[in-house]
Design an enzyme around this catalytic site. Structure first.
Site, mmCIF file in Angstrom:
data_model
loop_
_atom_site.group_PDB
_atom_site.id
_atom_site.type_symbol
_atom_site.label_atom_id
_atom_site.label_comp_id
_atom_site.label_asym_id
_atom_site.label_seq_id
_atom_site.Cartn_x
_atom_site.Cartn_y
_atom_site.Cartn_z
ATOM 1 N N CYS A 1 5.991 -7.246 7.192
ATOM 2 C CA CYS A 1 7.157 -6.458 7.922
ATOM 3 C C CYS A 1 7.488 -7.751 8.997
ATOM 4 C CB CYS A 1 6.625 -5.180 8.813
ATOM 5 S SG CYS A 1 7.900 -4.568 9.622
ATOM 6 N N GLU B 1 0.809 -1.125 0.021
ATOM 7 C CA GLU B 1 -0.083 0.111 0.033
ATOM 8 C C GLU B 1 0.824 1.315 0.057
ATOM 9 O OE1 GLU B 1 -4.308 -1.136 1.834
ATOM 10 O OE2 GLU B 1 -2.800 -0.636 3.591
ATOM 11 N N CYS C 1 -1.262 6.387 10.251
ATOM 12 C CA CYS C 1 -0.157 5.784 10.813
ATOM 13 C C CYS C 1 -0.529 4.746 11.611
ATOM 14 C CB CYS C 1 0.460 6.839 11.785
ATOM 15 S SG CYS C 1 1.903 5.983 12.471
ATOM 16 N N LEU D 1 10.027 5.885 17.851
ATOM 17 C CA LEU D 1 10.448 5.542 19.444
ATOM 18 C C LEU D 1 9.229 4.951 20.310
ATOM 19 C CD1 LEU D 1 12.973 6.180 21.027
ATOM 20 C CD2 LEU D 1 12.036 8.370 21.709
ATOM 21 N N CYS E 1 1.071 -1.838 15.585
ATOM 22 C CA CYS E 1 1.016 -1.629 14.115
ATOM 23 C C CYS E 1 0.445 -2.710 13.331
ATOM 24 C CB CYS E 1 2.515 -1.547 13.679
ATOM 25 S SG CYS E 1 2.695 -0.837 12.064
#
Length: 428
Positions: free
Chosen positions: A156, A136, A386, A267, A163
């Site tokens: 990933c 994407e 996000c 982070l 996420c």
């Protein structure tokens, strides 16, 4: 393999097989099967996709065709500055060269499987590559310009708990052709060819913040960035490219020395015990090592600060004590913060804190001298914000579609039938 064959659309078909002569002194063999007959016929190699080739590779390709060196600059201009896909329209090239290119090469983008548009103007494309894998890409508008969020991997390997991409296991790295192709497909969609001036372009920034960890695909990402930066082609300014990493410490130093683009670090926690839980990479590269790499990042200064991305998770990392620990952690690093309200996705198990808690957190950072804007969600309604990106494989979507139909549930998201080759020309 010649240099110019590296970025072919697909591997050449198998040319091995039996050799059958027309005459023999031995016994007559049995008739050829259909499979043997097909294998005995030489196959043409797959066309070379010029998108993703470096200047050196384009020069080598043309040299092998017997062309003079200046033709490489002309072809580069047509592919990367003008975005042309039709060789017959490349009028500065000689007619014989155009014919040779048309026979052996293509200028292709990834195939657009689906495009979604958010109420806030965000656009998300699901792109399919020649082997059927998908990723994407998201365009995030800001007034009269915007950023393209580009993926570097299919899936990933990091499995960050907050996420959505982390729930899709890594399939493979994207090639330079596939990374650059994402940007070119978006330019097609916005009609931004030839390459516009920096002041007028809508796709003004590139952020490597999509699916995957860019520093685990460094060579392809570095090659793609080199193509994107070239001022005689796509010509994106170095200061408008940001690479985001979850903290691959050894590669951060190399990235700064070789690429010199803006650095963003995911982070999300100021203490190892929390970061270990929500970001497993921290067990390999703990915060002390990560901060040391950030302090050494070439070019980092008050004028060019590292961005620390911090997803706000209710009851996990959003307390006043967390804010103060964050200030202590980044001491000596020229930096700013992006505070990101958690964007929910199915099965995440996390919640976003109330906005007043996030504002209080931001004020503590601000009073310590740090810029800490709260990044309001963009594209949340199409799962483009996000942490929400995920591209299910064709097999997964087909399985889900079959299950829905078996249960008598209407399904408008059946897997699209599409060629397993890039789509030449502009995006539809």
């Amino acid at each position: 393999m010649p240099l110019h064959r590296v970025e072919a659309l697909g591997e050449p078909q198998d040319r091995t097989g039996k050799t059958f002569s027309g005459r023999t002194n031995g016994p007559i063999s049995s008739p050829l099967t259909d499979t043997e007959r097909r294998m005995s016929i030489p196959q043409n190699p797959a066309p070379v996709n010029l998108v993703g080739l470096s200047r050196e590779e384009i020069a080598a390709l043309l040299r092998d065709m017997g062309e003079k060196p200046f033709r490489a600059k002309q072809l580069w201009h047509w592919v990367y500055h003008r975005g042309e896909t039709d060789f017959s329209a490349m009028t500065t090239l000689g007619t014989p060269l155009r014919a040779k290119l048309a026979e052996t090469c293509v200028v292709a983008r990834p195939h657009v499987v689906r495009e979604q548009r958010s109420e806030d103007g965000t656009r998300k494309w699901l792109l399919r590559f020649p082997d059927g894998n998908e990723a994407e890409t998201v365009y995030i508008p800001e007034d009269d310009r915007g950023a393209l969020c580009v993926s570097s991997q299919v899936g990933c390997t990091l499995t960050c708990r907050f996420c959505h991409t982390g729930t899709q296991l890594l399939v493979r790295n994207l090639t330079a052709h596939e990374i650059v192709g994402q940007f070119m497909a978006a330019r097609d969609a916005y009609g931004e060819w030839p390459s516009p001036t920096d002041e007028s372009r809508q796709l003004s920034n590139i952020v490597l913040m999509g699916m995957g960890e860019p520093l685990y695909n460094y060579d392809n990402v570095a090659k793609a960035i080199g193509i994107l930066l070239d001022n005689e082609g796509i010509a994106v300014s170095r200061r408008r490219i940001t690479l985001s990493t979850s903290g691959v410490v050894p590669m951060i130093r190399r990235c700064g020395a070789e690429l010199g683009v803006n650095l963003a670090v995911s982070l999300h926690a100021a203490r190892d015990e929390i970061r270990d839980e929500i970001m497993p990479i921290n067990r390999k590269y703990p915060l002390a090592e990560l901060m040391a790499a950030c302090r050494e990042y070439p070019g980092a200064s008050n004028a060019r600060r590292i961005t620390f991305e911090y997803v706000m998770l209710k009851g996990v990392n959003d307390s006043e004590a967390d804010a103060r620990a964050l200030i202590k952690l980044v001491e000596g690093v020229p930096c700013k913060f992006n505070l990101i309200p958690f964007n929910p996705w199915p099965g995440s198990g996390f919640e976003c804190p109330p906005i007043r808690h996030i504002e209080r957190f931001a004020n503590i950072l601000f009073e310590a001298g740090y810029t800490a804007p709260i990044r309001m969600p963009r594209g949340r309604d199409i799962l483009a914000a996000c942490g929400q990106l995920r591209s299910d494989s064709l097999r997964e979507r087909a399985s889900l579609h079959k299950a829905r139909l078996a249960a008598g549930v209407a399904d408008d998201h059946a897997p699209a039938a599409a060629p397993l080759a890039d789509t030449p020309g502009a995006v539809a």
